[in-house]
Design a protein around this motif. Structure first.
Motif, PDB file in Angstrom:
ATOM      1  N   ASN A  92      -4.334 -74.783   4.766  1.00 46.19           N
ATOM      2  CA  ASN A  92      -5.284 -75.877   5.494  1.00 46.19           C
ATOM      3  C   ASN A  92      -5.294 -75.671   6.971  1.00 46.19           C
ATOM      4  O   ASN A  92      -6.358 -76.434   7.407  1.00 46.19           O
ATOM      5  N   VAL A  93      -4.577 -74.782   7.589  1.00 47.18           N
ATOM      6  CA  VAL A  93      -4.795 -74.481   8.774  1.00 47.18           C
ATOM      7  C   VAL A  93      -5.343 -73.154   9.215  1.00 47.18           C
ATOM      8  O   VAL A  93      -6.494 -73.013   9.446  1.00 47.18           O
ATOM      9  N   MET A  94      -4.783 -71.889   8.811  1.00 48.94           N
ATOM     10  CA  MET A  94      -5.413 -70.663   9.018  1.00 48.94           C
ATOM     11  C   MET A  94      -5.317 -70.170   7.515  1.00 48.94           C
ATOM     12  O   MET A  94      -3.921 -69.937   7.093  1.00 48.94           O
ATOM     13  N   MET A  95      -6.305 -69.664   6.954  1.00 48.33           N
ATOM     14  CA  MET A  95      -6.310 -69.199   5.572  1.00 48.33           C
ATOM     15  C   MET A  95      -5.646 -67.762   5.572  1.00 48.33           C
ATOM     16  O   MET A  95      -5.651 -67.158   6.788  1.00 48.33           O
ATOM     17  N   TYR A  96      -5.400 -67.178   4.426  1.00 48.42           N
ATOM     18  CA  TYR A  96      -5.074 -65.795   4.229  1.00 48.42           C
ATOM     19  C   TYR A  96      -5.551 -65.361   2.931  1.00 48.42           C
ATOM     20  O   TYR A  96      -5.718 -66.227   1.927  1.00 48.42           O
ATOM     21  N   ASP A  97      -5.925 -63.991   2.895  1.00 53.27           N
ATOM     22  CA  ASP A  97      -6.712 -63.548   1.557  1.00 53.27           C
ATOM     23  C   ASP A  97      -5.772 -63.221   0.389  1.00 53.27           C
ATOM     24  O   ASP A  97      -6.485 -63.492  -0.545  1.00 53.27           O
ATOM     25  N   PRO A  98      -4.535 -63.388   0.526  1.00 52.35           N
ATOM     26  CA  PRO A  98      -3.855 -63.214  -0.962  1.00 52.35           C
ATOM     27  C   PRO A  98      -4.052 -64.453  -1.662  1.00 52.35           C
ATOM     28  O   PRO A  98      -4.286 -64.397  -2.985  1.00 52.35           O
ATOM     29  N   TYR A  99      -4.181 -65.712  -1.074  1.00 52.38           N
ATOM     30  CA  TYR A  99      -4.592 -66.897  -1.885  1.00 52.38           C
ATOM     31  C   TYR A  99      -5.975 -66.738  -2.552  1.00 52.38           C
ATOM     32  O   TYR A  99      -6.144 -67.073  -3.597  1.00 52.38           O
ATOM     33  N   ILE A 100      -7.178 -66.181  -1.999  1.00 56.34           N
ATOM     34  CA  ILE A 100      -8.266 -65.980  -2.512  1.00 56.34           C
ATOM     35  C   ILE A 100      -8.190 -64.823  -3.506  1.00 56.34           C
ATOM     36  O   ILE A 100      -8.948 -65.067  -4.606  1.00 56.34           O
ATOM     37  N   GLU A 101      -7.650 -63.711  -3.401  1.00 57.23           N
ATOM     38  CA  GLU A 101      -7.397 -62.756  -4.236  1.00 57.23           C
ATOM     39  C   GLU A 101      -6.807 -63.203  -5.419  1.00 57.23           C
ATOM     40  O   GLU A 101      -7.485 -62.823  -6.773  1.00 57.23           O
ATOM     41  N   VAL A 305     -16.536 -79.261 -11.908  1.00 61.88           N
ATOM     42  CA  VAL A 305     -15.317 -80.419 -11.773  1.00 61.88           C
ATOM     43  C   VAL A 305     -14.562 -80.407 -10.546  1.00 61.88           C
ATOM     44  O   VAL A 305     -14.404 -81.367  -9.973  1.00 61.88           O
ATOM     45  N   MET A 306     -14.147 -78.916 -10.253  1.00 62.60           N
ATOM     46  CA  MET A 306     -13.447 -78.850  -8.990  1.00 62.60           C
ATOM     47  C   MET A 306     -13.976 -79.293  -7.828  1.00 62.60           C
ATOM     48  O   MET A 306     -13.208 -79.559  -6.856  1.00 62.60           O
ATOM     49  N   ASP A 307     -15.350 -79.126  -7.549  1.00 63.94           N
ATOM     50  CA  ASP A 307     -15.992 -79.428  -6.423  1.00 63.94           C
ATOM     51  C   ASP A 307     -16.505 -80.716  -6.473  1.00 63.94           C
ATOM     52  O   ASP A 307     -17.042 -81.318  -5.375  1.00 63.94           O
ATOM     53  N   GLY A 308     -15.926 -81.681  -7.383  1.00 59.80           N
ATOM     54  CA  GLY A 308     -16.070 -83.083  -7.008  1.00 59.80           C
ATOM     55  C   GLY A 308     -15.393 -83.636  -6.130  1.00 59.80           C
ATOM     56  O   GLY A 308     -15.726 -84.968  -5.841  1.00 59.80           O
ATOM     57  N   ALA A 311     -13.771 -82.795   1.314  1.00 55.29           N
ATOM     58  CA  ALA A 311     -12.881 -81.952   2.197  1.00 55.29           C
ATOM     59  C   ALA A 311     -11.440 -82.758   2.386  1.00 55.29           C
ATOM     60  O   ALA A 311     -11.556 -84.036   2.826  1.00 55.29           O
ATOM     61  N   GLY A 312     -10.212 -82.216   2.482  1.00 58.87           N
ATOM     62  CA  GLY A 312      -9.238 -82.888   2.756  1.00 58.87           C
ATOM     63  C   GLY A 312      -8.655 -83.782   1.776  1.00 58.87           C
ATOM     64  O   GLY A 312      -7.293 -84.524   1.891  1.00 58.87           O
TER      65      GLY A 312
END
Length: 450
Positions: A92-101, A305-308, A311-312
C-alpha cells in the motif's frame, strides 16, 4: 519392519526437547496446543529431524502447508534472492512486481472462464474474512451461510462461520451476527436407506427450506464451502450437492465462495479441489501450501465483484509480502516442473489401496475416504452402529510418532486420522510411513481393548 527413514532413538521428549518443553510451558499459554512433544532441528522434503536426532516421516505437512515439501531448494533460493533485494516496503506504500506476477498466475490457474482479480493477505482466516467483506460490499446484503462441519478460521467472523464448538468456539461468544449454517452431506453417516444422490437431493431440499425458516435469500450475500471439509475429517460431498448449492446461489444472486485453504495447490490432484465438482466459484480463498510455509493468503474473484470495493478499503501492513509472493511463485514453478498435481493423484491411489487392506484387517476402521492425497481413516467402536471411537485416533497417533511417523487428528467426533504428506514424498518414504501407520493401528487396537 526394517526402517530406512523413520528413526526414533529415544522416548519422546528426548533430553534436549524436554528442556525446551519445560521452557515452553513456562512462557506459552496452554491454549496454543501441540501434537508432538519435541522440537524440530531440520526439515527437508517429507522428513523432519528433532533436536535429539530423532527422524520422522511427515504425514502432517504443518497441517497441509508443505505440499512442495520442507525447504524445497527452489523456494529457499527464491527467498534468499528476495531478502537480498528488499524484505518489505508495504504494497500500500511502494508496490513490487512479485505481487503482480503471482496474482496474474493465480488468476490464470483458478477455476472460472471469466476475468479475475486477486488480493493478498496474511492467513487463511484473513482471506475468508476479506472474502466476506467483498461479498457484502458487492451484493449490498448482510447474511452469510456456511455449512455444518465447516472450518473457516479463528477470528470473530470466521469462528462464527465455523461449525464445531470445541475447541474452536466454546466460551468465545458472542459471535458475529447474520451467520447461518446449512446442512452438509456426511455420506458415511447418511441414512442407510438413501443412496448418495438421494441424500444430496434431501439435503438440497433442506437448503431450500432453510430460505424459508432461517433467512430469506434476498438477504444472503454469500455461501462459503470447503470442497472437502478439512477439520471435520475430510468429508467429501458428492458432485450433485455442490452443483445444486451453486445453482441455488445463481438463482438468487448469491455469491459462491470456495474455501480452498487446505484443499488447494495439488492436494486433491488438481490446483483447486473445486475443479472436481464442475463449478466456477465467484470467489476463491487460498493459503497454506500456496507459499510453502510463508505466511500469505489470497482472495481470487470475479473482476466485477472484486472491483466493488473502494480505495483503501482492503489491505494491511504485511499483506502480500514480497517474501510470500516470491515463495508462491517458486511453488507454482515446482508444481509444474515436478507435476505435483499428478503426484497428488498417484499418492492418493496408493494410500487408498493401503487403506483398503487396513479396513479388511481392523474392525475399528469404520470408513476410509479420500480425494487425491487428502485421505482419512474414521475409527468406530462398532461398524454396525458407527459409534465414534474418540480414544482410537489419539492412541494411533501416539503409537505412530513413537515409531517415527507424524500424522494428524480431525473429525466432528475427534475420531479421524488424516494424512497431509508433502507431495514430494518418495514412494519408499510413503510406503514406510503407511506401514508404520498400520503397525500403530495394530498397537492402538490392542491398547484400547486392554
Amino acid at each position: 519392519m526394517s526402517k530406512k527413514f523413520a528413526n526414533v532413538k529415544t522416548n519422546l521428549p528426548g533430553p534436549k526437547a524436554k528442556e525446551i518443553l519445560d521452557r515452553r510451558h513456562n512462557i506459552v499459554p496452554g491454549g496454543v496446543s501441540y501434537g508432538v512433544p519435541t522440537f524440530v532441528d531440520t526439515a527437508k522434503g517429507a522428513l523432519l529431524k528433532d533436536v535429539d536426532g530423532n527422524q520422522f516421516i511427515d504425514f502432517a505437512g504443518a497441517i497441509g502447508v508443505n505440499n512442495v515439501g520442507h525447504s524445497h531448494d527452489n523456494v529457499v533460493s527464491a527467498l534468499q534472492d528476495q531478502a537480498e533485494k528488499y524484505i518489505h516496503t508495504g504494497f500500500n506504500v511502494m508496490m513490487y512486481d512479485p505481487y503482480i506476477e503471482f496474482a496474474e498466475k493465480l488468476a490464470e490457474l483458478a477455476p472460472g472462464s471469466f476475468d479475475k482479480k486477486v488480493m493478498f493477505l496474511n492467513s487463511g482466516a484473513e482471506a475468508n474474512e476479506n472474502a466476506i467483506k467483498v461479498a457484502r460490499k458487492y451484493t449490498e446484503r448482510q447474511a452469510v451461510v456456511s455449512f455444518t462441519g465447516g472450518f473457516h478460521g479463528r477470528t470473530l467472523m470466521t469462528m462464527s462461520m465455523t461449525a464445531k464448538v470445541k475447541p474452536y468456539k466454546f466460551e468465545y461468544g458472542p459471535f458475529a451476527p447474520e451467520v447461518y449454517h446449512a446442512p452438509f452431506p456426511y455420506n458415511y453417516r447418511r441414512p442407510e436407506s438413501m443412496s448418495e444422490d438421494a441424500y444430496a437431493d434431501y439435503l438440497l431440499k433442506q437448503v431450500e427450506d432453510f430460505f424459508i425458516t432461517e433467512v430469506d435469500p434476498s438477504q444472503v450475500a454469500a455461501f462459503i464451502m470447503e470442497p472437502v471439509q478439512g477439520e471435520s475429517g475430510f468429508i467429501i460431498p458428492n458432485k450433485k450437492f455442490v452443483q445444486g448449492v451453486y445453482e441455488l446461489c445463481k438463482q438468487h444472486g448469491i455469491l459462491f465462495i470456495a474455501d480452498e485453504i487446505q484443499t488447494g495447490f495439488g492436494r486433491t490432484g488438481k490446483y483447486f479441489a473445486m475443479e472436481h465438482f464442475g463449478v466456477e466459484p465467484d470467489l476463491v480463498t487460498v493459503s497454506k501450501s500456496m507459499a510453502a510455509g510463508l505466511p500469505i493468503s489470497g482472495v481470487i474473484g470475479r473482476q466485477e465483484v472484486m472491483d466493488g470495493t473502494g480505495a483503501g478499503e482492503l489491505g494491511g501492513t504485511y499483506c502480500g509480502s514480497p517474501l510470500g509472493c516470491r515463495a508462491g511463485l517458486a511453488v507454482l514453478e515446482v508444481m509444474e516442473e515436478e507435476n505435483l498435481n499428478g503426484r497428488g493423484a498417484a499418492i492418493g491411489q496408493k494410500v487408498m489401496e493401503k487403506f483398503s487392506t487396513m479396513y479388511d484387517r481392523f474392525d475399528a476402521i469404520g470408513d476410509y475416504r479420500g480425494l487425491g492425497a487428502m485421505c482419512a481413516l474414521e475409527f468406530v467402536k462398532d461398524r454396525s452402529s458407527k459409534e465414534p471411537d474418540k480414544e482410537m485416533a489419539p492412541q494411533v497417533l501416539k503409537e505412530a510418532r513413537e515409531r517415527g511417523l507424524i500424522a494428524l487428528k480431525a473429525g466432528v467426533y475427534d475420531n479421524v486420522v488424516r494424512l497431509l504428506m508433502p507431495l514430494v514424498i518418495t514412494d519408499e518414504q510413503l510406503e514406510e510411513g503407511l506401514d508404520i501407520l498400520e503397525e500403530a493401528i495394530e498397537a492402538a487396537t490392542a491398547s484400547v481393548k486392554v
